[in-house]
Design an enzyme around this catalytic site. Structure first.
Site, PDB file in Angstrom:
ATOM      1  N   GLU A   1      -5.794  -9.232   3.377  1.00  0.00           N
ATOM      2  CA  GLU A   1      -4.919  -8.559   4.339  1.00  0.00           C
ATOM      3  C   GLU A   1      -4.930  -9.407   5.600  1.00  0.00           C
ATOM      4  O   GLU A   1      -5.999  -9.698   6.138  1.00  0.00           O
ATOM      5  CB  GLU A   1      -5.419  -7.153   4.685  1.00  0.00           C
ATOM      6  CG  GLU A   1      -5.171  -6.144   3.603  1.00  0.00           C
ATOM      7  CD  GLU A   1      -5.615  -4.728   3.994  1.00  0.00           C
ATOM      8  OE1 GLU A   1      -5.434  -4.346   5.174  1.00  0.00           O
ATOM      9  OE2 GLU A   1      -6.137  -4.032   3.110  1.00  0.00           O
TER      10      GLU A   1
ATOM     11  N   GLN B   1       2.360  -6.055   5.308  1.00  0.00           N
ATOM     12  CA  GLN B   1       2.515  -5.617   3.939  1.00  0.00           C
ATOM     13  C   GLN B   1       3.955  -5.868   3.504  1.00  0.00           C
ATOM     14  O   GLN B   1       4.859  -5.697   4.320  1.00  0.00           O
ATOM     15  CB  GLN B   1       2.213  -4.138   3.824  1.00  0.00           C
ATOM     16  CG  GLN B   1       0.799  -3.761   4.193  1.00  0.00           C
ATOM     17  CD  GLN B   1       0.453  -2.342   3.766  1.00  0.00           C
ATOM     18  OE1 GLN B   1       1.230  -1.644   3.129  1.00  0.00           O
ATOM     19  NE2 GLN B   1      -0.741  -1.894   4.132  1.00  0.00           N
TER      20      GLN B   1
ATOM     21  N   ASN C   1     -12.049  -1.521  -0.969  1.00  0.00           N
ATOM     22  CA  ASN C   1     -11.308  -2.108   0.147  1.00  0.00           C
ATOM     23  C   ASN C   1     -12.026  -1.769   1.444  1.00  0.00           C
ATOM     24  O   ASN C   1     -12.396  -0.614   1.671  1.00  0.00           O
ATOM     25  CB  ASN C   1      -9.891  -1.519   0.207  1.00  0.00           C
ATOM     26  CG  ASN C   1      -9.188  -1.843   1.517  1.00  0.00           C
ATOM     27  OD1 ASN C   1      -8.735  -2.970   1.707  1.00  0.00           O
ATOM     28  ND2 ASN C   1      -9.118  -0.889   2.430  1.00  0.00           N
ATOM     29  N   GLU C   2     -12.237  -2.754   2.269  1.00  0.00           N
ATOM     30  CA  GLU C   2     -12.877  -2.533   3.577  1.00  0.00           C
ATOM     31  C   GLU C   2     -13.983  -1.487   3.454  1.00  0.00           C
ATOM     32  O   GLU C   2     -13.986  -0.473   4.167  1.00  0.00           O
ATOM     33  CB  GLU C   2     -11.839  -2.128   4.634  1.00  0.00           C
ATOM     34  CG  GLU C   2     -10.856  -3.240   4.923  1.00  0.00           C
ATOM     35  CD  GLU C   2      -9.980  -3.026   6.155  1.00  0.00           C
ATOM     36  OE1 GLU C   2     -10.077  -1.974   6.815  1.00  0.00           O
ATOM     37  OE2 GLU C   2      -9.184  -3.939   6.459  1.00  0.00           O
TER      38      GLU C   2
ATOM     39  N   GLU D   1       0.842  -1.203   0.000  1.00  0.00           N
ATOM     40  CA  GLU D   1       0.000   0.000   0.000  1.00  0.00           C
ATOM     41  C   GLU D   1       0.873   1.248   0.000  1.00  0.00           C
ATOM     42  O   GLU D   1       2.035   1.207   0.429  1.00  0.00           O
ATOM     43  CB  GLU D   1      -0.890  -0.024   1.262  1.00  0.00           C
ATOM     44  CG  GLU D   1      -1.831   1.167   1.355  1.00  0.00           C
ATOM     45  CD  GLU D   1      -2.898   1.014   2.434  1.00  0.00           C
ATOM     46  OE1 GLU D   1      -2.789   0.075   3.264  1.00  0.00           O
ATOM     47  OE2 GLU D   1      -3.841   1.829   2.447  1.00  0.00           O
TER      48      GLU D   1
ATOM     49  N   TYR E   1      -6.309  -8.868  11.394  1.00  0.00           N
ATOM     50  CA  TYR E   1      -5.047  -8.538  12.068  1.00  0.00           C
ATOM     51  C   TYR E   1      -5.175  -8.939  13.536  1.00  0.00           C
ATOM     52  O   TYR E   1      -6.281  -8.986  14.075  1.00  0.00           O
ATOM     53  CB  TYR E   1      -4.776  -7.024  11.997  1.00  0.00           C
ATOM     54  CG  TYR E   1      -4.486  -6.522  10.595  1.00  0.00           C
ATOM     55  CD1 TYR E   1      -3.237  -6.689  10.019  1.00  0.00           C
ATOM     56  CD2 TYR E   1      -5.463  -5.859   9.859  1.00  0.00           C
ATOM     57  CE1 TYR E   1      -2.956  -6.213   8.737  1.00  0.00           C
ATOM     58  CE2 TYR E   1      -5.197  -5.381   8.568  1.00  0.00           C
ATOM     59  CZ  TYR E   1      -3.942  -5.558   8.015  1.00  0.00           C
ATOM     60  OH  TYR E   1      -3.660  -5.092   6.761  1.00  0.00           O
TER      61      TYR E   1
END
Ligand code: AHR
Length: 513
Positions: free
Chosen positions: A308, A355, A178-179, A26, A258
């Protein structure tokens, strides 16, 4: 302390999509600017601005797919800002992240579509682009697809030629935002279903009529309770056009996860094992997304993507561009996730650890002059033989460490039992590859690996992190410490081998059968 790993060759699961070993970069911190791209006048050696030290490491990993440009950044990125002569590109806001060596919330647009696709070509990886749903529109998205993929004479293909690429790039993977339940627009599942239908209609029609029909669209799902079900339910109501159903518009459904427990290098024994309890949530997320698909899109082959995931320690904050230390503990947790994803080869179509460079659970770290691999990099390297092989059902009989539940972490029940050994296995051309992690931080474990064959030959056996404490982290000066070494393997029976795995280690066994 003995552990048994049963590899059921008679019970193949599916081909392990190589894309499960994918990556994500990103415009955040020093991931793109500083980590992958430094421009042409830097002290680091580059290929037209792309760092050669970083890309050499990534190329060695056979990285299959790279997702870009975000992340939250994707939903405020206007791709036309990043093509054409670099000196004429506008400097814009990066409202989500400070980035580059100066860590400013600004985007120079020096690294745009052509630079990203050149990077992908250089490391021989498939590009995965995320279009802007949050502050963009379907026209901008389909223009990007036309720019990348159309082989004809239009304004977009002229723009591509002027930007240096006469030939189309053939980008297969397209994320629709995204999200979008969060930074990508704060849409409800129903509102995002409307957006997805709208964007996917144009992207899909463009591809069928003007492309080669190979574009694959990724819808943003979520790990929260009923988000995926509400999204899929509403989406099904929205569409019936011609011969298509809504599910012809969608190839993958993605989720993100996460986790952390304690600090990056500073954690208690409880926090050490708690991290593994939290890591196990990824398997639950995948199972729940797959269940939602089975219930609401039965008979389709929509895959689940975890685009992710990784450890996000409290030390990785906005101000430091989400940088943290990278320990043996983090790498072990990645090994456990990869075992869980291998075991779900029948539903997982891709996964992208977050990432790639410098940010969160990166595989490569850089400074002004050098690039080096993190411990997690070595796990990816060790797991390479699984990519594209057939996953085999693998049953582990091991002791567990009990972790008491706090709040609503890891689902239901008062405790989570963390298996002290994790494993997965795959078969290709008469070879079985088994990865086994001893998560026990204190003791070595004798691990018996049993197969269905009675003529097992040990082709190779290596171990990671032998002799390292779980808080050892990579700092650029200790890269040798994380290299794999050979480990002895004994025949323990007609159909089994025995390996003594050191505490907190990952073993890779290549067996002929
Ligand atoms: O990877 C960092 C951020 O985490 C991404 O921008 C966003 O998608 C996620 O919340």
């Amino acid at each position: 302390m003995d552990t048994e790993v049963f590899v059921c060759q008679h019970n193949p699961i599916d081909r392990i999509a190589p894309d499960i070993y994918g990556h994500f970069a990103e415009h955040l911190g020093r991931c793109v600017y500083g980590g992958l791209w430094v421009g042409e006048d830097d002290q680091v050696s580059t290929d037209e601005g792309i760092r050669e030290d970083t890309t050499a490491l990534l190329a060695d990993l056979d990285a299959p797919v790279l997702r870009w440009p975000g992340g939250c950044f994707a939903d405020d990125y206007h791709w036309k800002d990043g093509v054409g002569p670099r000196e004429e590109r506008p400097r814009r806001r990066n409202m989500w992240w400070p980035q580059g060596r100066g860590r400013v919330p600004e985007e120079s647009n020096a690294f745009g579509t052509e630079e990203f696709l050149a990077l992908c070509e250089k490391i021989d990886t498939e590009p995965y682009l995320a279009v802007n749903v949050g502050s963009g529109d379907p026209r901008e998205a389909v223009d990007w697809a036309e720019y990348c993929n159309y082989d004809g004479e239009t304004e977009m293909t002229r723009l591509r030629a002027e930007s240096g690429s006469e030939q189309p790039h053939g980008v297969t993977y397209w994320g629709v935002g995204n999200e979008n339940w969060g930074c990508g627009g704060r849409f409800s599942p129903e509102a995002y279903a409307e957006q997805f239908r709208h964007y996917a209609n144009y992207l899909n029609t463009f591809d069928r009529v003007m492309g080669d029909g190979s574009m694959e669209l990724v819808a943003c799902g979520h790990i929260a309770d009923d988000w995926n079900r509400r999204f899929l339910d509403y989406l099904a109501e929205c569409v019936d056009f011609g011969e298509n159903t809504v599910y012809d518009l969608m190839d993958h459904l993605s989720v993100h996860r996460y986790y952390y427990a304690g600090g990056d290098t500073d954690f208690t024994e409880d926090q050490y094992y708690r991290l593994f309890a939290r890591t196990a949530q990824i398997a639950t997320d995948v199972d729940r997304a797959a269940e939602a698909l089975e219930l609401l899109a039965p008979g389709t082959d929509i895959g689940v993507i975890v685009d992710e995931w990784g450890v996000w320690h409290p030390e990785a904050v906005f101000g430091n561009g989400l940088e943290q230390e990278h320990t043996v503990r983090d790498a072990l947790s990645a090994a456990v996730v990869l075992d869980d994803l291998n075991a779900r080869a029948d539903v997982v179509s891709m996964a992208n650890i977050a990432q790639t460079v410098n940010v969160l659970q990166c595989l490569v770290q850089t400074d002004e002059t050098d690039a080096w691999p993190t411990p997690t990099y070595h796990v990816y390297d060790l797991y390479k033989p699984h990519m594209g092989a057939t996953a085999l059902d693998t049953v582990v009989d091991a002791d567990t460490e009990t972790v008491e539940r706090k709040g609503d972490e890891f689902g239901e029940g008062d405790v989570h039992e963390v298996p002290l050994v994790s494993a997965s296995a795959s078969e290709r051309d008469g070879q079985v590859y088994v990865t086994v992690s001893n998560v026990d931080k204190n003791d070595a474990r004798e691990i018996v690996v049993s197969l269905d064959s009675d003529a097992i030959g040990v082709e190779s056996a290596s171990v990671l992190f032998d002799g390292l404490s779980v808080d050892t982290y990579s700092d650029g000066g200790n890269t040798e410490a994380f290299q794999p070494s050979e480990i002895p393997v004994e025949r323990s029976g007609d159909r089994s081998v025995l390996v003594e795995a050191p505490p907190s280690s990952v073993v890779g066994l290549s067996l002929s059968v």
